[in-house]
Design an enzyme around this catalytic site. Structure first.
Site, PDB file in Angstrom:
ATOM      1  N   ASN A 209       0.853  -1.198   0.000  1.00  0.00           N
ATOM      2  CA  ASN A 209       0.000   0.000   0.000  1.00  0.00           C
ATOM      3  C   ASN A 209       0.884   1.242   0.000  1.00  0.00           C
ATOM      4  O   ASN A 209       2.105   1.150  -0.018  1.00  0.00           O
ATOM      5  CB  ASN A 209      -0.957  -0.020   1.198  1.00  0.00           C
ATOM      6  CG  ASN A 209      -0.202  -0.109   2.501  1.00  0.00           C
ATOM      7  OD1 ASN A 209       0.551   0.783   2.855  1.00  0.00           O
ATOM      8  ND2 ASN A 209      -0.388  -1.215   3.231  1.00  0.00           N
ATOM      9  N   ASP A 278      -4.513  -6.131   5.038  1.00  0.00           N
ATOM     10  CA  ASP A 278      -5.535  -7.004   5.621  1.00  0.00           C
ATOM     11  C   ASP A 278      -5.569  -8.371   4.943  1.00  0.00           C
ATOM     12  O   ASP A 278      -6.042  -9.340   5.523  1.00  0.00           O
ATOM     13  CB  ASP A 278      -6.914  -6.342   5.482  1.00  0.00           C
ATOM     14  CG  ASP A 278      -7.037  -5.139   6.410  1.00  0.00           C
ATOM     15  OD1 ASP A 278      -6.524  -5.217   7.537  1.00  0.00           O
ATOM     16  OD2 ASP A 278      -7.631  -4.123   5.993  1.00  0.00           O
ATOM     17  N   LYS A 288       8.059 -17.791 -10.772  1.00  0.00           N
ATOM     18  CA  LYS A 288       7.452 -16.577 -11.326  1.00  0.00           C
ATOM     19  C   LYS A 288       6.242 -16.941 -12.209  1.00  0.00           C
ATOM     20  O   LYS A 288       6.334 -17.837 -13.047  1.00  0.00           O
ATOM     21  CB  LYS A 288       8.507 -15.834 -12.159  1.00  0.00           C
ATOM     22  CG  LYS A 288       8.020 -14.505 -12.654  1.00  0.00           C
ATOM     23  CD  LYS A 288       9.061 -13.847 -13.547  1.00  0.00           C
ATOM     24  CE  LYS A 288       8.375 -12.779 -14.363  1.00  0.00           C
ATOM     25  NZ  LYS A 288       9.106 -12.439 -15.555  1.00  0.00           N
ATOM     26  N   PHE A 322      -4.297   3.463  14.591  1.00  0.00           N
ATOM     27  CA  PHE A 322      -4.406   4.462  13.526  1.00  0.00           C
ATOM     28  C   PHE A 322      -5.546   4.065  12.608  1.00  0.00           C
ATOM     29  O   PHE A 322      -5.851   2.880  12.466  1.00  0.00           O
ATOM     30  CB  PHE A 322      -3.099   4.532  12.725  1.00  0.00           C
ATOM     31  CG  PHE A 322      -2.120   5.500  13.311  1.00  0.00           C
ATOM     32  CD1 PHE A 322      -1.466   5.198  14.484  1.00  0.00           C
ATOM     33  CD2 PHE A 322      -1.885   6.720  12.698  1.00  0.00           C
ATOM     34  CE1 PHE A 322      -0.574   6.099  15.050  1.00  0.00           C
ATOM     35  CE2 PHE A 322      -0.999   7.629  13.242  1.00  0.00           C
ATOM     36  CZ  PHE A 322      -0.343   7.319  14.425  1.00  0.00           C
ATOM     37  N   LYS A 336     -13.656   1.382  15.556  1.00  0.00           N
ATOM     38  CA  LYS A 336     -12.373   0.686  15.745  1.00  0.00           C
ATOM     39  C   LYS A 336     -11.898   0.758  17.190  1.00  0.00           C
ATOM     40  O   LYS A 336     -11.293  -0.180  17.697  1.00  0.00           O
ATOM     41  CB  LYS A 336     -11.312   1.261  14.803  1.00  0.00           C
ATOM     42  CG  LYS A 336     -11.499   0.753  13.397  1.00  0.00           C
ATOM     43  CD  LYS A 336     -10.542   1.358  12.394  1.00  0.00           C
ATOM     44  CE  LYS A 336     -11.057   1.017  10.999  1.00  0.00           C
ATOM     45  NZ  LYS A 336     -10.293   1.639   9.933  1.00  0.00           N
ATOM     46  N   LYS A 340     -11.351  -2.781  18.937  1.00  0.00           N
ATOM     47  CA  LYS A 340      -9.965  -3.193  19.186  1.00  0.00           C
ATOM     48  C   LYS A 340      -9.468  -2.804  20.574  1.00  0.00           C
ATOM     49  O   LYS A 340      -8.281  -2.913  20.865  1.00  0.00           O
ATOM     50  CB  LYS A 340      -9.062  -2.616  18.095  1.00  0.00           C
ATOM     51  CG  LYS A 340      -9.512  -3.070  16.697  1.00  0.00           C
ATOM     52  CD  LYS A 340      -8.475  -2.814  15.641  1.00  0.00           C
ATOM     53  CE  LYS A 340      -8.986  -3.248  14.273  1.00  0.00           C
ATOM     54  NZ  LYS A 340      -7.954  -3.278  13.253  1.00  0.00           N
TER      55      LYS A 340
HETATM   56  N1  CTP Z   1      -3.912  -3.184  11.832  1.00  0.00           N
HETATM   57  C1  CTP Z   1      -3.304  -4.311  12.340  1.00  0.00           C
HETATM   58  N2  CTP Z   1      -3.364  -5.489  11.677  1.00  0.00           N
HETATM   59  C2  CTP Z   1      -4.040  -5.605  10.508  1.00  0.00           C
HETATM   60  C3  CTP Z   1      -4.664  -4.458   9.975  1.00  0.00           C
HETATM   61  C4  CTP Z   1      -4.560  -3.265  10.660  1.00  0.00           C
HETATM   62  O1  CTP Z   1      -2.688  -4.209  13.406  1.00  0.00           O
HETATM   63  N3  CTP Z   1      -4.085  -6.751   9.886  1.00  0.00           N
HETATM   64  C5  CTP Z   1      -3.858  -1.926  12.611  1.00  0.00           C
HETATM   65  C6  CTP Z   1      -3.108  -0.805  11.961  1.00  0.00           C
HETATM   66  O2  CTP Z   1      -1.756  -0.795  12.376  1.00  0.00           O
HETATM   67  C7  CTP Z   1      -3.863   0.421  12.451  1.00  0.00           C
HETATM   68  C8  CTP Z   1      -5.273  -0.078  12.582  1.00  0.00           C
HETATM   69  O3  CTP Z   1      -5.186  -1.487  12.730  1.00  0.00           O
HETATM   70  O4  CTP Z   1      -3.431   0.831  13.727  1.00  0.00           O
HETATM   71  C9  CTP Z   1      -6.105   0.191  11.387  1.00  0.00           C
HETATM   72  O5  CTP Z   1      -7.364  -0.338  11.665  1.00  0.00           O
HETATM   73  P1  CTP Z   1      -8.118  -1.289  10.662  1.00  0.00           P
HETATM   74  O6  CTP Z   1      -9.509  -1.435  11.140  1.00  0.00           O
HETATM   75  O7  CTP Z   1      -7.442  -2.550  10.441  1.00  0.00           O
HETATM   76  O8  CTP Z   1      -8.029  -0.429   9.406  1.00  0.00           O
HETATM   77  P2  CTP Z   1      -8.315  -0.954   8.051  1.00  0.00           P
HETATM   78  O9  CTP Z   1      -7.404  -2.096   7.726  1.00  0.00           O
HETATM   79  O10 CTP Z   1      -8.232   0.216   7.162  1.00  0.00           O
HETATM   80  O11 CTP Z   1      -9.792  -1.493   8.280  1.00  0.00           O
HETATM   81  P3  CTP Z   1     -11.057  -1.278   7.415  1.00  0.00           P
HETATM   82  O12 CTP Z   1     -10.757  -2.027   6.196  1.00  0.00           O
HETATM   83  O13 CTP Z   1     -12.083  -1.882   8.288  1.00  0.00           O
HETATM   84  O14 CTP Z   1     -11.195   0.195   7.261  1.00  0.00           O
END
Ligand code: CTP
Length: 402
Positions: A209, A278, A288, A322, A336, A340
């Site tokens: 990303n 995610d 490859k 974050f 969140k 969390k």
């Molecule tokens: N985070 C994490 N592990 C993951 C995904 C995210 O620890 N697999 C943490 C990030 O470091 C950040 C926060 O979760 O502190 C972001 O929240 P999250 O809900 O996961 O954000 P998104 O991935 O953007 O979720 P959504 O798709 O629901 O918006």
């Protein structure tokens, strides 16, 4: 209190120079030792005698004065100074320092000092908005120089807008805050995660990303400066790690999870600034992938949610998350926090100009479990880092940790 602190005040040529007298007298009232340096331009607005009388110290007005008032000892003083404040700071002095020009006493000493340098800019609104000035300021911020934002309103030049030097009271409070922060996190172990993760598809391709890692690295940098013992678990970035942090490099979300599990227990504070992917390709291709005629489908499987794990195993730790959102910032951020088990979340709308990925600045809102929210203006990521750490510090004190 600024009692017994040494402050070198550089005054440059602008109408706000008269406010330097107020700054000196406020600093003196707090018991600080003040040494003033005036550029030639400044002396057109304010006499050295005024600052000499108020500070109780000789004022440096020229590089080659005879007899020299400023000698090696004075340079040493600038080094030893707790702060080197330039107020008012013109576009000229900021431009000079940003570009390595040292052609008078003030610019030379600013470049030679190891003290924390703080600029309080004052200028016409169009000069302030000029992209060259903005670029110079951004360059200096990146190099660790601090800026006290000018105010908006009627300017002496007849224009309206941003460019009025911050009020002396605000400037002195800024120094006070800075001082309070020095080493206020001593004895605290902080775990910071930063950067993106990289999820391999085959030996040459991956999913990632836009995260640059700058926000997490800024937090780590400020936390170390404030005396914390910092472990930084970082995905791939092009950044130079801040001095003094224990850096652990990872690539994938799973690697980050494993390192977090290894380290979180010994930390009182965990700040999860990383943009963790995610999902990851469910089946890694050892060889490859070769192109073929039709479409290619990559099946993605879920990655572990590291923050969720930390929320469930939080104990007495402070946990900061974050959220990078493109819509419904408040609703998503509040969800969140609950889901969390966070102490607070730092949310930013990544579609805003100057905020989010790859910028040196950020515009964030802090959301708390109580529903309270703090909207911060656009500021450098280092300043955002300090505000996040201020909140952490407050939570630690409330929990009786420090
Ligand atoms: N985070 C994490 N592990 C993951 C995904 C995210 O620890 N697999 C943490 C990030 O470091 C950040 C926060 O979760 O502190 C972001 O929240 P999250 O809900 O996961 O954000 P998104 O991935 O953007 O979720 P959504 O798709 O629901 O918006």
């Amino acid at each position: 209190m600024l009692k017994d602190k040494t402050i070198v005040l550089g005054v440059t040529g602008g109408i706000a120079a008269y406010k330097a007298a107020d700054i000196v007298s406020r600093l003196k009232k707090q018991g600080a030792h003040v040494h003033c340096v005036m550029t030639e331009g400044a002396q057109a607005f304010l006499t050295p005698l005024t600052l000499r009388t108020l500070s109780g110290n000789p004022v440096i007005t020229a590089m080659f004065d005879e007899p020299k008032q400023w000698n090696v000892e004075h340079v040493a003083l600038a080094d030893k100074a707790d702060f080197f404040l330039i107020a008012p700071a013109t576009a000229n002095i900021i431009g000079k320092v940003a570009n390595g020009i040292a052609d008078d006493f003030l610019s030379t000493t600013i470049m030679a000092t190891t003290a924390q340098v703080i600029f309080a800019p004052a200028m016409n609104v169009n000069m302030y908005n000029n992209p060259i000035f903005q670029e110079n300021m951004a360059k200096l911020k990146k190099a660790g120089y601090l800026f006290i934002e000018p105010g908006e309103g009627d300017l002496a030049c007849g224009y309206k807008g941003k460019g009025r030097m911050a009020e002396p009271e605000k400037i002195v409070n800024f120094l006070q805050d800075l001082l309070n922060r020095q080493k206020d996190l001593e004895g605290i172990n902080i775990l910071v995660t930063a950067g993106p993760t990289r999820e391999p598809i085959d030996p040459v391709r991956y999913i990632t990303n836009r995260s640059s890692g700058k926000m997490g690295y800024s937090i780590a940098e400020r936390a170390v400066k404030r005396g914390a013992c910092v472990t930084l678990i970082s995905g791939p970035t092009s950044l130079t790690p801040p001095e003094g942090v224990n850096l652990i490099k990872v690539e994938t979300a799973e690697e980050m999870f494993s390192k977090v599990k290894e380290h979180y227990a010994s930390n009182q504070v965990i700040i999860k600034a990383a943009a963790v992917s995610d999902y990851r390709p469910k089946f890694y291709q050892e060889a490859k992938i070769k192109k073929s005629e039709g479409d290619l489908q990559i099946v993605l499987g879920r990655n572990p949610d590291i923050l969720n794990f930390l929320g469930q195993n939080k104990g007495k730790r402070i946990l900061v998350g974050f959220a990078a959102e493109t819509n419904d910032l408040q609703v998503n951020a509040q969800k969140k926090i609950t889901k969390k088990n966070l102490d607070f979340i730092v949310a930013n709308d990544v579609t805003e100009k100057g905020a989010g990925f790859n910028y040196d600045t950020n515009k964030v809102t802090l959301f708390f479990p109580s529903g309270e929210q703090k909207n911060l203006p656009l500021m450098s990521k280092l300043q955002v880092a300090d505000i996040i750490l201020d909140e952490v510090k407050l939570l630690l004190s409330n929990k009786g940790v420090s």
